[in-house]
Design a protein around this motif. Structure first.
Motif, PDB file in Angstrom:
ATOM      1  N   GLN A   8       0.837  -1.188   0.000  1.00  0.00           N
ATOM      2  CA  GLN A   8       0.000   0.000   0.000  1.00  0.00           C
ATOM      3  C   GLN A   8       0.877   1.244   0.000  1.00  0.00           C
ATOM      4  O   GLN A   8       1.553   1.534   0.970  1.00  0.00           O
ATOM      5  CB  GLN A   8      -0.918   0.008   1.239  1.00  0.00           C
ATOM      6  CG  GLN A   8      -1.821  -1.200   1.362  1.00  0.00           C
ATOM      7  CD  GLN A   8      -2.821  -1.288   0.224  1.00  0.00           C
ATOM      8  OE1 GLN A   8      -3.269  -0.264  -0.304  1.00  0.00           O
ATOM      9  NE2 GLN A   8      -3.179  -2.508  -0.159  1.00  0.00           N
ATOM     10  N   GLY A   9       0.907   1.966  -1.139  1.00  0.00           N
ATOM     11  CA  GLY A   9       1.627   3.227  -1.191  1.00  0.00           C
ATOM     12  C   GLY A   9       3.081   3.135  -1.574  1.00  0.00           C
ATOM     13  O   GLY A   9       3.735   4.162  -1.765  1.00  0.00           O
ATOM     14  N   GLY A  10       3.644   1.920  -1.663  1.00  0.00           N
ATOM     15  CA  GLY A  10       5.012   1.772  -2.143  1.00  0.00           C
ATOM     16  C   GLY A  10       6.100   2.180  -1.174  1.00  0.00           C
ATOM     17  O   GLY A  10       7.246   2.378  -1.582  1.00  0.00           O
ATOM     18  N   LYS A  11       5.795   2.333   0.105  1.00  0.00           N
ATOM     19  CA  LYS A  11       6.835   2.664   1.073  1.00  0.00           C
ATOM     20  C   LYS A  11       7.864   1.536   1.135  1.00  0.00           C
ATOM     21  O   LYS A  11       7.539   0.360   0.930  1.00  0.00           O
ATOM     22  CB  LYS A  11       6.234   2.894   2.455  1.00  0.00           C
ATOM     23  CG  LYS A  11       5.348   4.126   2.544  1.00  0.00           C
ATOM     24  CD  LYS A  11       6.169   5.415   2.526  1.00  0.00           C
ATOM     25  CE  LYS A  11       5.287   6.637   2.748  1.00  0.00           C
ATOM     26  NZ  LYS A  11       6.070   7.882   2.791  1.00  0.00           N
ATOM     27  N   LEU A  12       9.111   1.896   1.436  1.00  0.00           N
ATOM     28  CA  LEU A  12      10.195   0.928   1.459  1.00  0.00           C
ATOM     29  C   LEU A  12      10.671   0.671   2.883  1.00  0.00           C
ATOM     30  O   LEU A  12      10.678   1.569   3.722  1.00  0.00           O
ATOM     31  CB  LEU A  12      11.375   1.430   0.628  1.00  0.00           C
ATOM     32  CG  LEU A  12      11.096   1.754  -0.842  1.00  0.00           C
ATOM     33  CD1 LEU A  12      12.346   2.304  -1.500  1.00  0.00           C
ATOM     34  CD2 LEU A  12      10.585   0.534  -1.576  1.00  0.00           C
ATOM     35  N   LYS A  13      11.092  -0.573   3.131  1.00  0.00           N
ATOM     36  CA  LYS A  13      11.686  -0.947   4.413  1.00  0.00           C
ATOM     37  C   LYS A  13      12.980  -1.693   4.127  1.00  0.00           C
ATOM     38  O   LYS A  13      12.982  -2.679   3.381  1.00  0.00           O
ATOM     39  CB  LYS A  13      10.732  -1.831   5.215  1.00  0.00           C
ATOM     40  CG  LYS A  13      11.275  -2.233   6.578  1.00  0.00           C
ATOM     41  CD  LYS A  13      10.275  -3.089   7.342  1.00  0.00           C
ATOM     42  CE  LYS A  13      10.829  -3.478   8.712  1.00  0.00           C
ATOM     43  NZ  LYS A  13       9.863  -4.328   9.465  1.00  0.00           N
ATOM     44  N   GLU A  14      14.080  -1.199   4.705  1.00  0.00           N
ATOM     45  CA  GLU A  14      15.364  -1.831   4.426  1.00  0.00           C
ATOM     46  C   GLU A  14      15.423  -3.244   4.996  1.00  0.00           C
ATOM     47  O   GLU A  14      15.069  -3.483   6.146  1.00  0.00           O
ATOM     48  CB  GLU A  14      16.519  -0.994   4.988  1.00  0.00           C
ATOM     49  CG  GLU A  14      17.892  -1.555   4.618  1.00  0.00           C
ATOM     50  CD  GLU A  14      19.042  -0.618   4.949  1.00  0.00           C
ATOM     51  OE1 GLU A  14      20.047  -1.105   5.496  1.00  0.00           O
ATOM     52  OE2 GLU A  14      18.926   0.585   4.651  1.00  0.00           O
ATOM     53  N   ILE A  15      15.899  -4.166   4.154  1.00  0.00           N
ATOM     54  CA  ILE A  15      16.070  -5.567   4.564  1.00  0.00           C
ATOM     55  C   ILE A  15      17.493  -5.794   5.033  1.00  0.00           C
ATOM     56  O   ILE A  15      17.732  -6.297   6.132  1.00  0.00           O
ATOM     57  CB  ILE A  15      15.737  -6.517   3.398  1.00  0.00           C
ATOM     58  CG1 ILE A  15      14.298  -6.309   2.926  1.00  0.00           C
ATOM     59  CG2 ILE A  15      15.961  -7.968   3.810  1.00  0.00           C
ATOM     60  CD1 ILE A  15      13.953  -7.078   1.667  1.00  0.00           C
ATOM     61  N   ASN A  16      18.454  -5.446   4.177  1.00  0.00           N
ATOM     62  CA  ASN A  16      19.865  -5.544   4.560  1.00  0.00           C
ATOM     63  C   ASN A  16      20.719  -4.725   3.610  1.00  0.00           C
ATOM     64  O   ASN A  16      20.219  -4.188   2.609  1.00  0.00           O
ATOM     65  CB  ASN A  16      20.341  -6.994   4.618  1.00  0.00           C
ATOM     66  CG  ASN A  16      20.520  -7.605   3.239  1.00  0.00           C
ATOM     67  OD1 ASN A  16      19.809  -7.269   2.298  1.00  0.00           O
ATOM     68  ND2 ASN A  16      21.472  -8.527   3.127  1.00  0.00           N
ATOM     69  N   ARG A  17      21.995  -4.601   3.941  1.00  0.00           N
ATOM     70  CA  ARG A  17      22.930  -3.851   3.113  1.00  0.00           C
ATOM     71  C   ARG A  17      24.270  -4.563   3.147  1.00  0.00           C
ATOM     72  O   ARG A  17      24.752  -4.951   4.214  1.00  0.00           O
ATOM     73  CB  ARG A  17      23.069  -2.419   3.628  1.00  0.00           C
ATOM     74  CG  ARG A  17      23.788  -1.477   2.666  1.00  0.00           C
ATOM     75  CD  ARG A  17      24.036  -0.116   3.302  1.00  0.00           C
ATOM     76  NE  ARG A  17      22.813   0.496   3.823  1.00  0.00           N
ATOM     77  CZ  ARG A  17      22.798   1.565   4.588  1.00  0.00           C
ATOM     78  NH1 ARG A  17      23.946   2.119   4.978  1.00  0.00           N
ATOM     79  NH2 ARG A  17      21.659   2.085   5.001  1.00  0.00           N
ATOM     80  N   VAL A  18      24.879  -4.757   1.977  1.00  0.00           N
ATOM     81  CA  VAL A  18      26.161  -5.450   1.889  1.00  0.00           C
ATOM     82  C   VAL A  18      27.118  -4.634   1.028  1.00  0.00           C
ATOM     83  O   VAL A  18      26.705  -3.775   0.244  1.00  0.00           O
ATOM     84  CB  VAL A  18      26.007  -6.867   1.277  1.00  0.00           C
ATOM     85  CG1 VAL A  18      25.037  -7.707   2.097  1.00  0.00           C
ATOM     86  CG2 VAL A  18      25.562  -6.794  -0.180  1.00  0.00           C
ATOM     87  N   GLN A  19      28.407  -4.898   1.154  1.00  0.00           N
ATOM     88  CA  GLN A  19      29.395  -4.209   0.339  1.00  0.00           C
ATOM     89  C   GLN A  19      29.347  -4.738  -1.098  1.00  0.00           C
ATOM     90  O   GLN A  19      29.134  -5.923  -1.336  1.00  0.00           O
ATOM     91  CB  GLN A  19      30.791  -4.381   0.919  1.00  0.00           C
ATOM     92  CG  GLN A  19      31.015  -3.600   2.202  1.00  0.00           C
ATOM     93  CD  GLN A  19      32.490  -3.467   2.552  1.00  0.00           C
ATOM     94  OE1 GLN A  19      33.374  -3.943   1.839  1.00  0.00           O
ATOM     95  NE2 GLN A  19      32.763  -2.804   3.665  1.00  0.00           N
ATOM     96  N   SER A  20      29.567  -3.830  -2.058  1.00  0.00           N
ATOM     97  CA  SER A  20      29.527  -4.191  -3.477  1.00  0.00           C
ATOM     98  C   SER A  20      30.870  -4.706  -3.977  1.00  0.00           C
ATOM     99  O   SER A  20      30.996  -5.064  -5.150  1.00  0.00           O
ATOM    100  CB  SER A  20      29.106  -2.983  -4.313  1.00  0.00           C
ATOM    101  OG  SER A  20      30.115  -1.973  -4.288  1.00  0.00           O
ATOM    102  N   HIS A  21      31.858  -4.717  -3.092  1.00  0.00           N
ATOM    103  CA  HIS A  21      33.221  -5.172  -3.409  1.00  0.00           C
ATOM    104  C   HIS A  21      33.831  -4.363  -4.548  1.00  0.00           C
ATOM    105  O   HIS A  21      34.425  -4.909  -5.482  1.00  0.00           O
ATOM    106  CB  HIS A  21      33.235  -6.676  -3.723  1.00  0.00           C
ATOM    107  CG  HIS A  21      32.950  -7.518  -2.526  1.00  0.00           C
ATOM    108  ND1 HIS A  21      33.064  -8.888  -2.523  1.00  0.00           N
ATOM    109  CD2 HIS A  21      32.531  -7.183  -1.276  1.00  0.00           C
ATOM    110  CE1 HIS A  21      32.736  -9.366  -1.325  1.00  0.00           C
ATOM    111  NE2 HIS A  21      32.406  -8.339  -0.561  1.00  0.00           N
TER     112      HIS A  21
END
Length: 309
Positions: free
Chosen positions: A56-69
């Motif tokens: 509903q509404g397209g709000k985002l919730k961060e799942i995780n973040r990793v280095q792109s190397h």
């Protein structure tokens, strides 16, 4: 979708310098590359962020973040199955692949490729600096194409969905004969042609023949993207094929315009139809809406978004 008007923007989520986005095939997850630069101006390790998209509404919730190397990741894509992510690291000239876990999280790194070697092209000016600038999966999900502006090459990798990785193809790249600095690549819907925006002044769009059976590219003609009377420096940025396959669009930084090309249905060659100046400065990127009726331009230095019919 009737008028092309945009509503007032709403904050979806905070994320450090998310310079490019990709949506998962399921439409449930969104991925961003994070170009990390410190307060002292030094380039830090790049990152990839994964988000869930609210129904509903397209709000985002961060799942995780990793280095792109790599440094300054500038482009990202997923394969058609939604199992693999590929990222282009601009400042370090590398491409890396990652597994997508259940729930949309970015998982382990499954491949890393340093693009290096001599710069290709006849009388190509400039140093042989390596800058990986885009990663694109072919329509049949068998190959990944990656442009390197500094080396003047388009790399080809075979997709391995079982291992969630990419393997250099044979031959591993197309060395462009004409100095182009290939930036962004867009595939034609028929899977036989591809188009590349050229950062090299005076810019233009390079057409490529693509053999999907063999995974081999062949260099085609370059079509100018600006009026002949314009003599100041330009740098082409985004390149996108219209969903109908009849037209190709390219943004011109410096000239601050959008070039529209007509596609020859027989051989894929381009003819410049018009170069439109929408107003604003530095059209860095743009997108075509799902209906194919509107082109929405992001003006970087003007801090504006302009919808065009």
């Amino acid at each position: 979708t009737k008028t092309g008007r945009l509503t007032e923007p709403e904050l979806a989520v905070e994320s450090p310098n998310p310079s490019w986005l990709a949506i998962h095939p399921s439409r449930r997850y969104l991925y961003a590359v994070n170009e990390r630069v410190g307060a002292d101006g030094k380039i830090g390790p790049g990152e990839i962020s994964a988000f869930s998209i609210g129904p509903q509404g397209g709000k985002l919730k961060e799942i995780n973040r990793v280095q792109s190397h790599g440094g300054q990741p500038c482009h990202i894509c997923t394969d058609k199955t939604g199992q693999i992510i590929a990222v282009a690291n601009w400042s370090t000239g590398s491409m890396a692949s990652f597994r997508i876990n259940r729930g949309g999280a970015v998982g382990e790194e499954t491949g890393f490729f340093q693009q290096e070697g001599p710069r290709s092209g006849i009388d190509a000016p400039g140093p042989a600096a390596t800058h990986c600038h885009s990663v694109v999966i072919t329509h049949d999900n068998r190959f990944l194409l990656s442009t390197n502006t500094g080396l003047n090459k388009v790399y080809v990798y075979r997709v391995d969905t079982k291992k969630s990785t990419f393997v250099p193809h044979d031959p591993p790249f197309l060395a462009l004969k004409k100095p182009a600095n290939p930036r962004h690549l867009s595939m034609h819907p028929n899977g036989r042609w591809a188009y590349v925006s050229n950062e090299m002044n005076p810019g233009g769009c390079t057409m490529l023949q693509y053999n999907g059976t063999r995974g081999v590219l062949e260099e085609g003609p370059v079509t100018t993207s600006i009026p002949a009377k314009y003599t100041r420096r330009i740098s082409a940025a985004e390149c996108t094929v219209h969903p109908s396959g009849r037209f190709v669009y390219e943004s011109n930084r410096g000239h601050n315009s959008i070039a529209a090309f007509k596609v020859n249905p027989d051989d894929g060659s381009l003819t410049l139809v018009e170069t439109f100046v929408p107003g604003g400065e530095t059209p860095r990127s743009f997108t075509i809406d799902p209906t194919g009726r509107f082109l929405i331009v992001m003006m970087q230095r003007s801090n504006s978004i302009v919808p065009l019919r």
